[in-house]
Design an enzyme around this catalytic site. Structure first.
Site, mmCIF file in Angstrom:
data_model
loop_
_atom_site.group_PDB
_atom_site.id
_atom_site.type_symbol
_atom_site.label_atom_id
_atom_site.label_comp_id
_atom_site.label_asym_id
_atom_site.label_seq_id
_atom_site.Cartn_x
_atom_site.Cartn_y
_atom_site.Cartn_z
ATOM 1 N N ASP A 65 -17.245 -1.272 7.398
ATOM 2 C CA ASP A 65 -16.330 -0.383 8.107
ATOM 3 C C ASP A 65 -15.459 -1.278 8.980
ATOM 4 O O ASP A 65 -15.914 -1.788 10.019
ATOM 5 C CB ASP A 65 -17.099 0.627 8.961
ATOM 6 C CG ASP A 65 -16.162 1.524 9.762
ATOM 7 O OD1 ASP A 65 -14.934 1.291 9.726
ATOM 8 O OD2 ASP A 65 -16.655 2.450 10.421
ATOM 9 N N SER A 141 4.821 -1.806 6.497
ATOM 10 C CA SER A 141 5.352 -0.658 5.757
ATOM 11 C C SER A 141 6.810 -0.460 6.148
ATOM 12 O O SER A 141 7.224 -0.893 7.236
ATOM 13 C CB SER A 141 4.566 0.606 6.139
ATOM 14 O OG SER A 141 5.217 1.771 5.678
ATOM 15 N N TYR A 154 1.139 5.879 13.021
ATOM 16 C CA TYR A 154 1.127 4.943 11.883
ATOM 17 C C TYR A 154 2.347 4.028 11.939
ATOM 18 O O TYR A 154 2.235 2.806 11.764
ATOM 19 C CB TYR A 154 1.103 5.759 10.593
ATOM 20 C CG TYR A 154 1.141 4.974 9.304
ATOM 21 C CD1 TYR A 154 -0.010 4.362 8.803
ATOM 22 C CD2 TYR A 154 2.324 4.861 8.561
ATOM 23 C CE1 TYR A 154 0.024 3.662 7.606
ATOM 24 C CE2 TYR A 154 2.360 4.170 7.368
ATOM 25 C CZ TYR A 154 1.203 3.566 6.883
ATOM 26 O OH TYR A 154 1.232 2.877 5.705
ATOM 27 N N LYS A 158 2.371 -0.012 12.278
ATOM 28 C CA LYS A 158 2.972 -0.875 11.257
ATOM 29 C C LYS A 158 4.096 -1.726 11.835
ATOM 30 O O LYS A 158 4.337 -2.848 11.380
ATOM 31 C CB LYS A 158 3.469 -0.030 10.085
ATOM 32 C CG LYS A 158 2.344 0.609 9.261
ATOM 33 C CD LYS A 158 1.435 -0.429 8.620
ATOM 34 C CE LYS A 158 0.404 0.193 7.692
ATOM 35 N NZ LYS A 158 -0.513 -0.816 7.129
HETATM 36 N N1 LIG Z 1 0.955 3.774 -0.455
HETATM 37 C C1 LIG Z 1 2.109 3.490 0.102
HETATM 38 O O1 LIG Z 1 3.145 4.069 -0.256
HETATM 39 C C2 LIG Z 1 2.201 2.461 1.185
HETATM 40 C C3 LIG Z 1 3.469 2.166 1.710
HETATM 41 C C4 LIG Z 1 3.573 1.213 2.715
HETATM 42 C C5 LIG Z 1 2.448 0.558 3.176
HETATM 43 N N2 LIG Z 1 1.235 0.867 2.645
HETATM 44 C C6 LIG Z 1 0.066 0.137 3.187
HETATM 45 O O2 LIG Z 1 -0.570 -0.551 2.142
HETATM 46 C C7 LIG Z 1 -1.974 -0.620 2.391
HETATM 47 C C8 LIG Z 1 -2.743 -0.041 1.208
HETATM 48 O O3 LIG Z 1 -2.292 1.278 0.981
HETATM 49 P P1 LIG Z 1 -2.810 2.155 -0.237
HETATM 50 O O4 LIG Z 1 -1.733 3.122 -0.546
HETATM 51 O O5 LIG Z 1 -3.369 1.298 -1.317
HETATM 52 O O6 LIG Z 1 -3.980 2.968 0.510
HETATM 53 P P2 LIG Z 1 -5.241 3.738 -0.097
HETATM 54 O O7 LIG Z 1 -5.535 4.834 0.865
HETATM 55 O O8 LIG Z 1 -5.026 4.080 -1.513
HETATM 56 O O9 LIG Z 1 -6.392 2.624 -0.003
HETATM 57 C C9 LIG Z 1 -6.840 2.171 1.256
HETATM 58 C C10 LIG Z 1 -8.188 1.514 1.104
HETATM 59 O O10 LIG Z 1 -8.654 1.171 2.427
HETATM 60 C C11 LIG Z 1 -10.019 1.530 2.519
HETATM 61 N N3 LIG Z 1 -10.400 1.810 3.904
HETATM 62 C C12 LIG Z 1 -10.015 2.875 4.656
HETATM 63 N N4 LIG Z 1 -10.633 2.851 5.838
HETATM 64 C C13 LIG Z 1 -11.442 1.756 5.838
HETATM 65 C C14 LIG Z 1 -12.347 1.208 6.779
HETATM 66 N N5 LIG Z 1 -12.578 1.782 7.979
HETATM 67 N N6 LIG Z 1 -13.007 0.080 6.440
HETATM 68 C C15 LIG Z 1 -12.826 -0.491 5.241
HETATM 69 N N7 LIG Z 1 -11.971 -0.018 4.307
HETATM 70 C C16 LIG Z 1 -11.292 1.099 4.604
HETATM 71 C C17 LIG Z 1 -10.154 2.773 1.647
HETATM 72 O O11 LIG Z 1 -11.497 3.037 1.280
HETATM 73 C C18 LIG Z 1 -9.247 2.425 0.483
HETATM 74 O O12 LIG Z 1 -9.941 1.749 -0.541
HETATM 75 C C19 LIG Z 1 -2.204 0.146 3.692
HETATM 76 O O13 LIG Z 1 -2.213 -0.743 4.779
HETATM 77 C C20 LIG Z 1 -0.992 1.050 3.769
HETATM 78 O O14 LIG Z 1 -0.711 1.430 5.079
HETATM 79 C C21 LIG Z 1 1.079 1.792 1.660
#
Ligand SMILES: NC(=O)c1ccc[n+]([C@@H]2O[C@H](COP(=O)([O-])OP(=O)(O)OC[C@H]3O[C@@H](n4cnc5c(N)ncnc54)[C@H](O)[C@@H]3O)[C@@H](O)[C@H]2O)c1
Length: 258
Positions: A65, A141, A154, A158
């Protein structure tokens, strides 16, 4: 496909059980790194571990975690036992879609903790291991580039990740560690699905319609793939990026240009 690069160079990817983190892990495995993947979701993490091993690459799955500083430290220390810790990708993140006036203290703390505090401490612990240089890449982001009325916490986190990236780049330049960030746009992951489920219900449209409206605003005209993000991170971890540090790269199909 077995890679012949040194198996002792380890890349650590947080939040690697799905989405962007999974794609980064597979890409860095193809690039020749051994991979330590960290996530709170052990079952999905073990599936990704198997996918990495199917490429002929050594993988270590660490359930943690990452909102707990002791668990971050333990996971980074265990990753370093796999070999020379060379890359850290701070990918784990979480968004909640909540109107500005409805964000309470607990929600503020939860979003700022995983998206910012975790990045700081993982960077600190990893940098202590990177005695012979290294690469740190943070997931910011486009929400960190301009405000968001329904994700103020958020977006603030970011934006702060961009600042943290610059501070860390200065702090670790003398030990040969570069620190950069990528700012993805609208990526095809479970996080994006969740965002459009919430927005759709408040607008009285379908999630597909909500997402289509967003994609219509992307200059390159399509949803971002997880591989689009992983490719940029692969570059920042490659020899070609040796002279780049403190930068935050928009990887967003042209949505933000500053
Ligand atoms: N999806 C998008 O459009 C987008 C856009 C810009 C930035 N991001 C950033 O990219 C990164 C990945 O995004 P994503 O879309 O793959 O997210 P996602 O939600 O699909 O995956 C996030 C992962 O983080 C893990 N996680 C969450 N809380 C946790 C904790 N307390 N300890 C350990 N693991 C934990 C989850 O289990 C999951 O596997 C993030 O930082 C997100 O903010 C995503």
């Amino acid at each position: 496909m077995k890679k012949d690069s040194s198996p002792s160079k380890v890349a650590v990817v947080t939040g690697a059980a799905q989405g962007i983190g999974r794609a980064i892990s597979l890409r860095l495995a193809r690039d020749g790194f051994s991979i330590a993947i960290i996530d709170i979701n052990a079952d999905a993490l073990n599936q990704v571990k198997k996918e990495i091993e199917a490429l002929g690459v050594q993988a270590l799955a660490l359930k943690a975690d990452l909102t707990r500083v002791d668990e971050i430290q333990n996971a980074i220390n265990r990753a370093a036992e796999l070999g020379e810790l060379t890359v850290l990708v701070n990918n784990a993140g979480r968004v909640l879609i909540t109107p500005f006036l409805e964000i309470g203290e607990a929600e503020w703390d939860a979003i700022l903790t995983l998206n910012l505090k975790t990045v700081f401490f993982a960077t600190q612990f990893a940098a202590k291991q990177m005695k012979a240089g290294g690469r740190i890449v943070n997931l910011s982001s486009i929400s960190g580039r301009s405000g968001r009325s329904d994700q103020a916490h958020y977006a603030a986190a970011k934006c702060a990740v961009i600042s943290l990236t610059q501070s860390a780049a200065l702090a670790f330049a003398s030990q040969g560690v570069t620190v950069n960030a990528v700012c993805p746009g609208v990526v095809d992951t479970p996080m994006t699905v969740g965002i459009h489920e919430v927005r759709a219900s408040s607008l009285g449209i379908t999630p597909q319609e909500s997402l289509a409206r967003m994609v219509a605003k992307i200059p390159l005209g399509r949803l971002e793939t997880t591989e689009d993000v992983a490719g940029a991170i692969s570059f920042l971890c490659s020899p070609d990026a040796a002279y780049i540090t403190g930068q935050s790269l928009n990887v967003d199909g042209g949505m933000e240009m500053n």
